[in-house]
Scaffold this motif. Structure first.
Motif, mmCIF file in Angstrom:
data_model
loop_
_atom_site.group_PDB
_atom_site.id
_atom_site.type_symbol
_atom_site.label_atom_id
_atom_site.label_comp_id
_atom_site.label_asym_id
_atom_site.label_seq_id
_atom_site.Cartn_x
_atom_site.Cartn_y
_atom_site.Cartn_z
ATOM 1 N N GLU A 3 0.836 -1.209 0.000
ATOM 2 C CA GLU A 3 0.000 0.000 0.000
ATOM 3 C C GLU A 3 0.871 1.259 0.000
ATOM 4 O O GLU A 3 0.574 2.227 -0.700
ATOM 5 N N LEU A 4 1.958 1.236 0.775
ATOM 6 C CA LEU A 4 2.861 2.385 0.766
ATOM 7 C C LEU A 4 3.497 2.556 -0.613
ATOM 8 O O LEU A 4 3.580 3.680 -1.133
ATOM 9 N N ALA A 5 3.930 1.463 -1.216
ATOM 10 C CA ALA A 5 4.552 1.542 -2.537
ATOM 11 C C ALA A 5 3.603 2.170 -3.552
ATOM 12 O O ALA A 5 4.010 3.023 -4.358
ATOM 13 N N GLU A 6 2.316 1.766 -3.525
ATOM 14 C CA GLU A 6 1.342 2.348 -4.453
ATOM 15 C C GLU A 6 1.156 3.840 -4.182
ATOM 16 O O GLU A 6 1.071 4.654 -5.108
ATOM 17 N N ALA A 7 1.116 4.214 -2.906
ATOM 18 C CA ALA A 7 0.938 5.622 -2.557
ATOM 19 C C ALA A 7 2.155 6.454 -2.962
ATOM 20 O O ALA A 7 2.024 7.608 -3.385
ATOM 21 N N VAL A 8 3.349 5.864 -2.845
ATOM 22 C CA VAL A 8 4.565 6.565 -3.270
ATOM 23 C C VAL A 8 4.555 6.765 -4.781
ATOM 24 O O VAL A 8 4.889 7.854 -5.282
ATOM 25 N N GLU A 9 4.180 5.736 -5.515
ATOM 26 C CA GLU A 9 4.080 5.881 -6.974
ATOM 27 C C GLU A 9 3.103 6.992 -7.344
ATOM 28 O O GLU A 9 3.372 7.789 -8.255
ATOM 29 N N ALA A 10 1.983 7.067 -6.636
ATOM 30 C CA ALA A 10 1.015 8.129 -6.904
ATOM 31 C C ALA A 10 1.613 9.503 -6.618
ATOM 32 O O ALA A 10 1.374 10.467 -7.367
ATOM 33 N N GLN A 11 2.385 9.600 -5.555
ATOM 34 C CA GLN A 11 3.031 10.867 -5.225
ATOM 35 C C GLN A 11 4.099 11.238 -6.255
ATOM 36 O O GLN A 11 4.256 12.412 -6.601
ATOM 37 N N LEU A 12 4.835 10.255 -6.738
ATOM 38 C CA LEU A 12 5.827 10.533 -7.774
ATOM 39 C C LEU A 12 5.157 11.100 -9.020
ATOM 40 O O LEU A 12 5.688 12.019 -9.671
ATOM 41 N N ALA A 13 3.993 10.561 -9.349
ATOM 42 C CA ALA A 13 3.263 11.067 -10.518
ATOM 43 C C ALA A 13 2.880 12.529 -10.355
ATOM 44 O O ALA A 13 2.773 13.267 -11.337
ATOM 45 N N VAL A 14 2.705 12.966 -9.115
ATOM 46 C CA VAL A 14 2.368 14.368 -8.837
ATOM 47 C C VAL A 14 3.624 15.227 -8.722
ATOM 48 O O VAL A 14 3.714 16.328 -9.284
ATOM 49 N N GLN A 15 4.624 14.730 -7.984
ATOM 50 C CA GLN A 15 5.785 15.556 -7.650
ATOM 51 C C GLN A 15 6.815 15.663 -8.771
ATOM 52 O O GLN A 15 7.441 16.712 -8.938
#
Length: 436
Positions: free
Chosen positions: A281-293
């Motif tokens: 779940e953390l890995a998916e959330a990090v990927e989502a943040q990378l897409a934003v940042q």
């Protein structure tokens, strides 16, 4: 964006499975060997030729004029000056506590061994200047050398065409703030060769005397040149493209983790950013943040290339115990621990250049203002090498002093071992002092 490696359920040694850049330093050594040999044989003329070829600058002189160093600090932006002064103060505080004192051991009555800690005489401090410029690296190199008591410090940094063929003005300003006025506008393998072998210059005042130790990070060509010169000079470690590993569980903030991965990726397309986690779940959330940042960062193309390279990725583990084994095998230059009981886990890590504990100790803090040193081993070298410190510039020298009675008492042991090793003259060198 990040490659994925699943080690869950695996009991294999993870070293061959983890993300790594394919940097063949041995091949690079052979490519730069002609440059290094040319500098050794021809000095200034070979440095001029290599600098024009690699940096697009025609050097008239090797050494930066003192007035250019003074002008750089005079023109430094006030906020950058204030920040550098804080970094210098904190680095001196941390490195000041690394000073060593002589230790005297009385082995037997009348027999002592003193361990002295003696600084090397002259050091060459390399400050890179490729995709970014690093006045902070001046501080990280110079402060421990000064604290160690090194008498002669020289800085080499690549010439910048946009700065009139001199190193970056902020690098020069940092030198001025630290009292370093011997600075050379030379970079790459030719700089390492110049420092190691010495070189003539445009005139007598432009000569560079050889150094005893070369420290500082650089690209693969600098790393290869340091490897080639090792033995002629001492080196700190092979500090190549930067890397970050983050051991994180479900308590970590994906915003923080993504930002920290990006922070190192912006150094270089070859920079490594690795997340080790037991939380999909953390890995998916990090990927989502990378897409934003990532789209919002200044060096987006560079960051995307680094994050998408084979040297970066997410490594899935069963639990934090396996995670510890994985980060120890990886031996990161920078290791962040963002987990429950982060400090307890951090104190169990064996292999890392530097460890950053908890949500409020990002790697960028250590890059600048933590007081720690950011010149650290990369590419797994943290398994056997340390970051730059006062000790990097000191040599331990044993001073042995036995009186007649102490030597007489020890003589039978020396003779016995000398005979056992078939080196009887060793024993005779002792017994000759006690004629019967």
């Amino acid at each position: 964006m990040l490659n994925r490696i699943d080690l869950r359920g695996s009991h294999r040694d993870p070293r061959g499975l983890l993300p790594r850049a394919q940097l063949d330093v041995s091949t690079a050594v052979e490519k730069i060997r002609p440059v290094v040999e040319a500098v050794r044989e021809h000095g200034f003329s070979a440095i001029r030729e290599a600098t024009e070829r690699f940096d697009g600058v025609v050097l008239e002189r090797l050494r930066v004029p003192k007035e250019a160093i003074t002008a750089a600090v005079d023109n430094l932006e006030p906020d950058v000056r204030a920040a550098l002064l804080v970094v210098i103060e904190r680095a001196r505080k941390v490195h000041g506590d690394q000073r060593r004192t002589d230790i005297t051991t009385q082995v037997v009555p009348g027999g002592t061994v003193i361990e002295r800690h003696v600084p090397v005489s002259r050091v060459g401090l390399y400050v890179p200047g490729g995709l970014a410029v690093y006045p902070s690296t001046v501080v990280m190199n110079v402060v421990p050398a000064q604290v160690a008591g090194v008498e002669s410090l020289v800085v080499a940094s690549p010439p910048q065409p946009e700065n009139g063929g001199l190193p970056d003005a902020r690098v020069l300003a940092a030198c001025a703030l630290l009292g370093v006025d011997e600075v050379y506008a030379v970079g790459g393998a030719q700089a390492v060769a110049m420092l190691g072998y010495g070189s003539d210059g445009a005139d007598e005042d432009d000569r560079c005397a050889p150094v005893d130790v070369i420290t500082g990070p650089g690209n693969i060509w600098v790393t290869a040149a340091k490897r080639l010169l090792q033995g002629t000079v001492g080196i700190d470690s092979e500090a190549g493209p930067t890397e970050i590993a983050i051991l994180a569980d479900s308590t970590a903030s994906p915003v923080h983790v993504a930002a920290d991965l990006i922070s190192q990726a912006e150094h270089d397309p070859l920079a490594a950013s690795v997340l080790v986690t037991d939380s999909p779940e953390l890995a998916e959330a990090v990927e989502a943040q990378l897409a934003v940042q990532v789209p919002a960062t200044k060096h987006e193309a560079r960051v995307r290339e680094a994050l998408g390279g084979r040297q970066s990725g997410v490594v899935f583990v069963d639990d934090l115990e396996q995670g510890l084994r994985v980060v120890d095998a990886y031996a990161a230059e920078h290791l962040e621990i963002q987990t429950r009981d982060a400090r307890a886990l951090a104190m169990r890590v064996r292999n890392a250049g530097a460890i950053f504990v908890g949500a409020y100790s990002p790697v960028s803090l250590g890059d600048y203002a933590a007081g720690s040193n950011h010149v650290l081993p990369t590419a797994g070298c943290a398994r056997h090498s340390s970051g730059l410190s006062v000790q990097s510039f000191l040599r331990g020298i044993h001073v042995i002093e036995y009186d007649e009675a102490a030597l007489r008492e020890t003589a039978p042991h020396v003779v016995a071992l000398a005979n056992a090793e078939d080196l009887p003259a060793h024993g005779q060198a002792v017994t000759a002092r006690f004629p019967s």
